[in-house]
Design a protein around this motif. Sequence first.
Motif, mmCIF file in Angstrom:
data_model
loop_
_atom_site.group_PDB
_atom_site.id
_atom_site.type_symbol
_atom_site.label_atom_id
_atom_site.label_comp_id
_atom_site.label_asym_id
_atom_site.label_seq_id
_atom_site.Cartn_x
_atom_site.Cartn_y
_atom_site.Cartn_z
ATOM 1 N N SER A 56 0.825 -1.205 0.000
ATOM 2 C CA SER A 56 0.000 0.000 0.000
ATOM 3 C C SER A 56 0.861 1.258 0.000
ATOM 4 C CB SER A 56 -0.909 0.039 1.229
ATOM 5 O OG SER A 56 -1.635 -1.151 1.355
ATOM 6 N N ALA A 57 1.997 1.193 0.718
ATOM 7 C CA ALA A 57 2.906 2.336 0.805
ATOM 8 C C ALA A 57 4.268 1.866 1.282
ATOM 9 C CB ALA A 57 2.361 3.389 1.767
ATOM 10 N N MET A 58 5.291 2.595 0.863
ATOM 11 C CA MET A 58 6.643 2.333 1.352
ATOM 12 C C MET A 58 7.402 3.648 1.331
ATOM 13 S SD MET A 58 9.338 -0.546 0.167
ATOM 14 C CE MET A 58 10.968 -0.638 0.877
ATOM 15 N N THR A 59 7.878 4.045 2.500
ATOM 16 C CA THR A 59 8.608 5.306 2.605
ATOM 17 C C THR A 59 9.853 5.112 3.465
ATOM 18 O OG1 THR A 59 7.229 5.929 4.492
ATOM 19 C CG2 THR A 59 6.569 6.783 2.364
ATOM 20 N N PRO A 60 10.945 5.768 3.085
ATOM 21 C CA PRO A 60 12.164 5.674 3.909
ATOM 22 C C PRO A 60 12.026 6.538 5.159
ATOM 23 C CG PRO A 60 12.553 7.067 2.006
ATOM 24 C CD PRO A 60 11.158 6.536 1.875
ATOM 25 N N PHE A 61 12.719 6.131 6.221
ATOM 26 C CA PHE A 61 12.787 6.958 7.415
ATOM 27 C C PHE A 61 13.586 8.219 7.090
ATOM 28 C CE2 PHE A 61 12.689 2.997 10.380
ATOM 29 C CZ PHE A 61 11.326 2.885 10.197
ATOM 30 N N ARG A 65 18.181 4.863 9.241
ATOM 31 C CA ARG A 65 18.258 3.987 8.075
ATOM 32 C C ARG A 65 17.180 2.916 8.209
ATOM 33 N NH1 ARG A 65 23.303 0.275 6.295
ATOM 34 N NH2 ARG A 65 22.378 -0.449 4.370
ATOM 35 N N GLY A 66 16.146 3.016 7.380
ATOM 36 C CA GLY A 66 15.057 2.058 7.434
ATOM 37 C C GLY A 66 13.869 2.535 6.624
#
Length: 92
Positions: A56-61, A65-66
């Motif tokens: 549904s969603a993917m975002t970097p921190f 790092r993550g």
Amino acid sequence: MKRYFIAVVLIWASPALAQSVPVEEGAHISGGLSRGLIDPTVALIEAHGWRCDSISAMTPFIMARGYSVDCNHFSYRYNIEDKGGNWEVSLD
């Protein structure tokens, strides 16, 4: 832990053998994140026994790092985080 690492490496090294997890229509995927990163991330989630049938969603921190990953029409949110050189998955 060793078998999780092997599973992720196998999927990362041979994408032709891995079945890609579908990315939902209208999913919020941050720019710069590619399929080559999404599939091994889902493999890591599933290696910990959790479900992720679609993205549904993917975002970097921003400050670490993550990544934050939402799966199954925003039903589950996972945090994938590098802690001391080890990638850890937690359910949010």
